[in-house]
Scaffold this active site. Structure first.
Site, PDB file in Angstrom:
ATOM      1  N   GLY A   1      13.328  12.310  -4.135  1.00  0.00           N
ATOM      2  CA  GLY A   1      13.550  11.752  -2.807  1.00  0.00           C
ATOM      3  C   GLY A   1      12.977  10.367  -2.640  1.00  0.00           C
ATOM      4  N   GLY A   2      12.081   9.949  -3.544  1.00  0.00           N
ATOM      5  CA  GLY A   2      11.565   8.592  -3.510  1.00  0.00           C
ATOM      6  C   GLY A   2      10.260   8.415  -2.758  1.00  0.00           C
ATOM      7  N   THR A   3       9.842   7.161  -2.665  1.00  0.00           N
ATOM      8  CA  THR A   3       8.556   6.809  -2.055  1.00  0.00           C
ATOM      9  C   THR A   3       8.473   7.235  -0.597  1.00  0.00           C
ATOM     10  OG1 THR A   3       8.221   4.932  -3.540  1.00  0.00           O
ATOM     11  CG2 THR A   3       7.056   4.881  -1.431  1.00  0.00           C
TER      12      THR A   3
ATOM     13  N   GLN B   1      11.148  10.295 -13.096  1.00  0.00           N
ATOM     14  CA  GLN B   1       9.983  10.485 -13.952  1.00  0.00           C
ATOM     15  C   GLN B   1       9.098  11.643 -13.515  1.00  0.00           C
ATOM     16  OE1 GLN B   1       7.809   7.016 -15.586  1.00  0.00           O
ATOM     17  NE2 GLN B   1       6.066   7.744 -14.400  1.00  0.00           N
ATOM     18  N   SER B   2       8.940  11.828 -12.204  1.00  0.00           N
ATOM     19  CA  SER B   2       7.996  12.827 -11.700  1.00  0.00           C
ATOM     20  C   SER B   2       8.662  13.796 -10.728  1.00  0.00           C
ATOM     21  CB  SER B   2       6.833  12.133 -11.001  1.00  0.00           C
ATOM     22  OG  SER B   2       5.997  13.067 -10.346  1.00  0.00           O
TER      23      SER B   2
ATOM     24  N   HIS C   1      15.169   4.136  33.889  1.00  0.00           N
ATOM     25  CA  HIS C   1      13.801   3.897  34.351  1.00  0.00           C
ATOM     26  C   HIS C   1      13.061   5.220  34.451  1.00  0.00           C
ATOM     27  CE1 HIS C   1      10.510   2.221  36.759  1.00  0.00           C
ATOM     28  NE2 HIS C   1      10.643   3.275  37.544  1.00  0.00           N
TER      29      HIS C   1
END
Length: 447
Positions: free
Chosen positions: A42-44, A36-37, A433
């Site tokens: 790539g998504g949220t 949509q945008s 360590h």
């Protein structure tokens, strides 16, 4: 009106959707991905979620050593924009360059079970697809209260894009997103107040863990107010006041973090024969099918709202397309989670409270973070490590880690639990360590 026929249509450029689109094309399939945008390629996660928020958490920790925190905040926001823009472009170019994949930027709306109308800047077209995959994600929930439309009231997306550092930040909601933003803005120098409507802080956590988190927040100057029901917002010239049952709290910015809602309203799912759950998510079976030819993945399907779960959703669907079709949502009973506070809070399997309710024989392993040499080196000694071990088998039933690098260490415990490696093996394991991981030697020592 332009009409096309395609084998596969993916709606949403999230983690599952983009990965599946690429995989389909590599198997010789033709696929169209609709997003949509253009700001959400790539998504949220990379645009308004984990990547920018974690970057700002890191920059906030750096700023604690600086005198001009406001300038540090501005520089951090600039870096966030540079990073997300680069990742967004890389995601688009990587997918769009694959033969067989076409990316359309527009709104998708079902007209029938196989036909989707897509409205782009250049017009409207209809796409008929044999198989359809929905990965449209979720968005922040809003409060329908007086004054809630004030410009200084934000959701998490808006708070990741502020241009100047607020002197005071009020957060409505006491969940995990709230805690991350509280730590982030407190590190930059904001005075942070969290308003929790409930009477119990972090109700899902064991009380000793919740108390340790509360102590850390207090040491960082973050105030937590319980039983604070938000009633309305009162705007003024330079601030907005949050009116609650526990008093009034003024701030230059307010974050509303009360959960997320699935992005389904504009899809016209009824035309596709797709049902919703009582909470508004797409109803799917254990194979993520919403209909014989339609799958839903990620947040919109009601899956746990994590990028790595969305990726696993892709694996479940992929197994049906190219594998044996055996993988389901039931295969991920052990799901590690991490909250990126300072230090991080990570959890897997049973808590002590859940173990007690289960009725099975168990013992609790506990180690204070302050006892870990590496924690002292890092100067971060808040927290504790807890593990639940089955008394009869010696297997790890669960763990909660509230310590530096907990978000990394929890993956080691998941591996041990998945492969039924007993707690005693971690007690005698040779670790480097100084590290946080070597604390597992002491955590799993015999009681």
């Amino acid at each position: 009106m332009k009409t096309r026929t395609i084998a596969h249509l993916v709606i949403g450029f999230g983690k599952a959707g983009k990965t599946l689109a690429a995989d389909l094309a590599k198997h010789g399939e033709s696929v169209i991905l609709v997003e949509q945008s253009a700001t959400m390629y790539g998504g949220t996660c990379i645009n308004i979620g984990c990547i920018p928020s974690k970057l700002l958490l890191v920059e906030g920790e750096k700023s604690e050593r600086l005198s001009d925190k406001s300038a540090a905040f501005t520089a951090a926001m600039q870096r966030r924009e540079q990073l997300t823009s680069a990742l967004r472009a890389a995601n688009y170019n990587k997918l769009a360059s694959i033969p067989g994949v076409e990316v359309l930027t527009g709104k998708a709306r079902f007209l029938s079970p196989h036909v989707v109308e897509v409205t782009t800047e250049s017009g409207v077209e209809q796409i008929e697809a044999k198989q359809i995959y929905i990965n449209t994600g979720a968005r922040s929930a809003k409060l329908s209260l007086e004054g809630a439309d004030d410009k200084r009231i934000y959701d998490s997306t808006g708070l990741l894009q502020l241009e100047s550092l607020p002197k005071r930040l009020v957060i409505v909601g006491g969940g995990y997103i709230s805690l991350e933003f509280a730590c982030m803005y407190a590190a930059f120098g904001s005075q942070v107040t969290i308003l929790e409507q409930g009477s119990v802080f972090l109700a899902r956590e064991d009380r000793d863990v919740a108390e340790a988190m509360l102590a850390m927040l207090s040491d960082r100057g973050i105030q937590v107010v319980l039983q604070a029901e938000t009633q309305r917002f009162v705007p003024a010239e330079d601030a907005v006041t949050v009116v609650t049952s526990q008093g009034d709290y003024a701030a230059e910015a307010v974050l509303v973090a009360i959960g997320r809602r699935p992005n389904v309203e504009e899809l016209n799912l009824e035309a596709a024969g797709v049902a919703l759950t009582p909470r508004g998510f797409i109803q799917v079976d254990e194979y993520l099918r919403a209909a014989p030819h339609i799958w839903a993945m990620g947040d919109v399907a009601g899956s746990p709202q994590f990028t790595y779960v969305s990726l696993d959703d892709y694996r479940i669907v992929r197994d049906q397309l190219f594998g044996e079709g055996k993988r389901t949502t039931r295969d991920r009973s052990l799901l590690p989670t991490s909250v990126f506070t300072t230090p991080a809070l990570a959890q897997i399997g049973m808590t002590e409270t859940q173990a007690a309710a289960s009725g099975r024989p168990y013992e609790v392993k506990r180690l204070q973070t302050v006892a870990i040499p590496k924690a002292k080196v890092l100067g971060e000694t808040h927290g504790l490590l807890k593990a639940i071990v089955d008394k009869e088998t010696g297997l790890i039933l669960g763990a909660t880690l509230f310590c530096p690098e907990a978000h990394e260490l929890i993956n080691l415990l998941k591996l041990a639990m998945d492969h039924q490696i007993p707690a005693s093996a971690l007690h005698t394991q040779i670790f480097t360590h100084p590290t946080i991981a070597e604390a597992l030697n002491d955590l799993f020592a015999p009681n």
